[in-house]
Design a protein around this motif. Structure first.
Motif, PDB file in Angstrom:
ATOM      1  N   ASN A   1     -81.129  23.795 -31.658  1.00 10.80           N
ATOM      2  CA  ASN A   1     -80.911  25.145 -31.102  1.00 10.80           C
ATOM      3  C   ASN A   1     -79.438  25.533 -31.028  1.00 10.80           C
ATOM      4  O   ASN A   1     -78.990  26.140 -30.054  1.00 10.80           O
ATOM      5  N   GLY A   2     -78.683  25.150 -32.036  1.00 13.15           N
ATOM      6  CA  GLY A   2     -77.277  25.565 -32.100  1.00 13.15           C
ATOM      7  C   GLY A   2     -76.259  24.529 -31.674  1.00 13.15           C
ATOM      8  O   GLY A   2     -75.062  24.712 -31.871  1.00 13.15           O
ATOM      9  N   LEU A   3     -76.702  23.442 -31.068  1.00 14.80           N
ATOM     10  CA  LEU A   3     -75.747  22.377 -30.728  1.00 14.80           C
ATOM     11  C   LEU A   3     -75.510  21.513 -31.974  1.00 14.80           C
ATOM     12  O   LEU A   3     -76.360  21.482 -32.839  1.00 14.80           O
ATOM     13  N   PRO A   4     -74.406  20.821 -32.106  1.00 18.60           N
ATOM     14  CA  PRO A   4     -73.297  20.683 -31.169  1.00 18.60           C
ATOM     15  C   PRO A   4     -72.386  21.901 -31.074  1.00 18.60           C
ATOM     16  O   PRO A   4     -71.569  21.978 -30.172  1.00 18.60           O
ATOM     17  N   GLY A   5     -72.486  22.863 -31.978  1.00 19.40           N
ATOM     18  CA  GLY A   5     -71.688  24.082 -31.872  1.00 19.40           C
ATOM     19  C   GLY A   5     -70.200  23.811 -31.785  1.00 19.40           C
ATOM     20  O   GLY A   5     -69.643  23.066 -32.583  1.00 19.40           O
ATOM     21  N   ALA A   6     -69.566  24.402 -30.772  1.00 18.54           N
ATOM     22  CA  ALA A   6     -68.109  24.263 -30.605  1.00 18.54           C
ATOM     23  C   ALA A   6     -67.695  22.845 -30.238  1.00 18.54           C
ATOM     24  O   ALA A   6     -66.523  22.490 -30.312  1.00 18.54           O
ATOM     25  N   TYR A   7     -68.676  22.013 -29.839  1.00 14.77           N
ATOM     26  CA  TYR A   7     -68.353  20.632 -29.436  1.00 14.77           C
ATOM     27  C   TYR A   7     -68.321  19.667 -30.619  1.00 14.77           C
ATOM     28  O   TYR A   7     -68.175  18.471 -30.422  1.00 14.77           O
ATOM     29  N   ILE A   8     -68.456  20.170 -31.840  1.00 15.48           N
ATOM     30  CA  ILE A   8     -68.541  19.298 -33.016  1.00 15.48           C
ATOM     31  C   ILE A   8     -67.327  18.381 -33.144  1.00 15.48           C
ATOM     32  O   ILE A   8     -67.457  17.228 -33.524  1.00 15.48           O
ATOM     33  N   LYS A   9     -66.148  18.873 -32.777  1.00 21.01           N
ATOM     34  CA  LYS A   9     -64.964  18.011 -32.934  1.00 21.01           C
ATOM     35  C   LYS A   9     -65.039  16.788 -32.026  1.00 21.01           C
ATOM     36  O   LYS A   9     -64.584  15.706 -32.380  1.00 21.01           O
ATOM     37  N   TRP A  10     -65.662  16.948 -30.848  1.00 24.05           N
ATOM     38  CA  TRP A  10     -65.806  15.818 -29.930  1.00 24.05           C
ATOM     39  C   TRP A  10     -66.897  14.863 -30.422  1.00 24.05           C
ATOM     40  O   TRP A  10     -66.769  13.651 -30.296  1.00 24.05           O
ATOM     41  N   PHE A  11     -67.956  15.421 -30.976  1.00 24.44           N
ATOM     42  CA  PHE A  11     -69.002  14.581 -31.574  1.00 24.44           C
ATOM     43  C   PHE A  11     -68.403  13.757 -32.713  1.00 24.44           C
ATOM     44  O   PHE A  11     -68.666  12.568 -32.835  1.00 24.44           O
ATOM     45  N   LEU A  12     -67.599  14.409 -33.525  1.00 22.81           N
ATOM     46  CA  LEU A  12     -66.972  13.746 -34.673  1.00 22.81           C
ATOM     47  C   LEU A  12     -66.057  12.615 -34.212  1.00 22.81           C
ATOM     48  O   LEU A  12     -66.090  11.509 -34.754  1.00 22.81           O
ATOM     49  N   LYS A  13     -65.266  12.893 -33.181  1.00 22.86           N
ATOM     50  CA  LYS A  13     -64.344  11.891 -32.632  1.00 22.86           C
ATOM     51  C   LYS A  13     -65.089  10.695 -32.045  1.00 22.86           C
ATOM     52  O   LYS A  13     -64.702   9.553 -32.227  1.00 22.86           O
ATOM     53  N   SER A  14     -66.163  10.985 -31.314  1.00 20.91           N
ATOM     54  CA  SER A  14     -66.901   9.922 -30.616  1.00 20.91           C
ATOM     55  C   SER A  14     -67.871   9.155 -31.506  1.00 20.91           C
ATOM     56  O   SER A  14     -68.021   7.953 -31.362  1.00 20.91           O
ATOM     57  N   LEU A  15     -68.546   9.876 -32.415  1.00 23.57           N
ATOM     58  CA  LEU A  15     -69.620   9.261 -33.186  1.00 23.57           C
ATOM     59  C   LEU A  15     -69.265   8.948 -34.637  1.00 23.57           C
ATOM     60  O   LEU A  15     -69.767   7.985 -35.204  1.00 23.57           O
ATOM     61  N   GLY A  16     -68.456   9.814 -35.246  1.00 27.04           N
ATOM     62  CA  GLY A  16     -68.180   9.671 -36.678  1.00 27.04           C
ATOM     63  C   GLY A  16     -69.273  10.347 -37.500  1.00 27.04           C
ATOM     64  O   GLY A  16     -70.343  10.688 -36.995  1.00 27.04           O
TER      65      GLY A  16
END
Length: 197
Positions: free
Chosen positions: A87-102
């Motif tokens: 439903n639209g996530l991670p949205g604007a939080y993608i940079k944090w997902f990328l940093k944390s998860l790869g």
């Protein structure tokens, strides 16, 4: 009269290069003299916890406008990656997902879902020299795939636009990418505003 100076708030060299490339040509297809000088300033700006992408960008632009000299135009660019299955996530939080998860784990998150659809979205918030705020948004539809191509620019290697002929952003050359990318589309709207106002 010297061209007006516009400050782009970013410390990301790849982003700066891409934006300069997009804004360096005038409304015609030939290289033209730009009516502005683009400079960058790497500032850390607070990001509000919000799903409204325009609200996030405007909030950041208001902070940026307070940190540059009065009467100077300034803009911020905010990029999101929205998954249909979430439903639209991670949205604007993608940079944090990328940093944390790869990249690999982000792709794995969608494994249980048939729908791998995604939207890449760039929102630009611009404060002109008079302190008026404007927003411009570009969206590219695509799917999330296993990483292909260079991995030196965010999540480009896992996003395959529907219009790319089966290539991820990372596998495309910069010129072709800019024609269909979320960033390219947002900056075309922004460029049109800059050249016509």
């Amino acid at each position: 009269m010297p061209p007006k100076r516009i400050t782009f708030i970013t410390g990301n060299e790849n982003k700066l290069k891409e934006v300069k490339m997009i804004l360096s040509t005038g409304p015609s297809t030939e290289k033209d003299e730009t009516p502005f000088e683009l400079v960058n300033l790497p500032l850390d700006l607070d990001e509000i916890q919000e799903i409204d992408l325009e609200a996030i960008a405007i909030h950041k632009c208001k902070q940026a406008a307070q940190k540059v000299d009065k009467g100077n135009a300034v803009f911020v660019e905010d990029t999101a990656l929205r998954f249909d299955a979430f439903n639209g996530l991670p949205g604007a939080y993608i940079k944090w997902f990328l940093k944390s998860l790869g990249l690999e784990k982000i792709v794995k998150m969608l494994e249980p879902y048939e729908n791998k659809g995604a939207q890449a979205v760039t929102t630009i918030a611009y404060a002109d020299e008079n302190g008026e705020f404007h927003t411009f948004q570009g969206i590219t539809e695509g799917i999330i795939v296993d990483s292909r191509g260079p991995t030196d620019f965010g999540w480009d290697s896992i996003f395959q636009p529907l219009e790319s002929g089966g290539k991820t952003y990372a596998e495309m050359n910069k010129t072709n990418k800019n024609l269909i990318s979320h960033r390219g589309r947002a900056f075309e709207k922004f460029k049109s505003h800059l050249y016509n106002n």
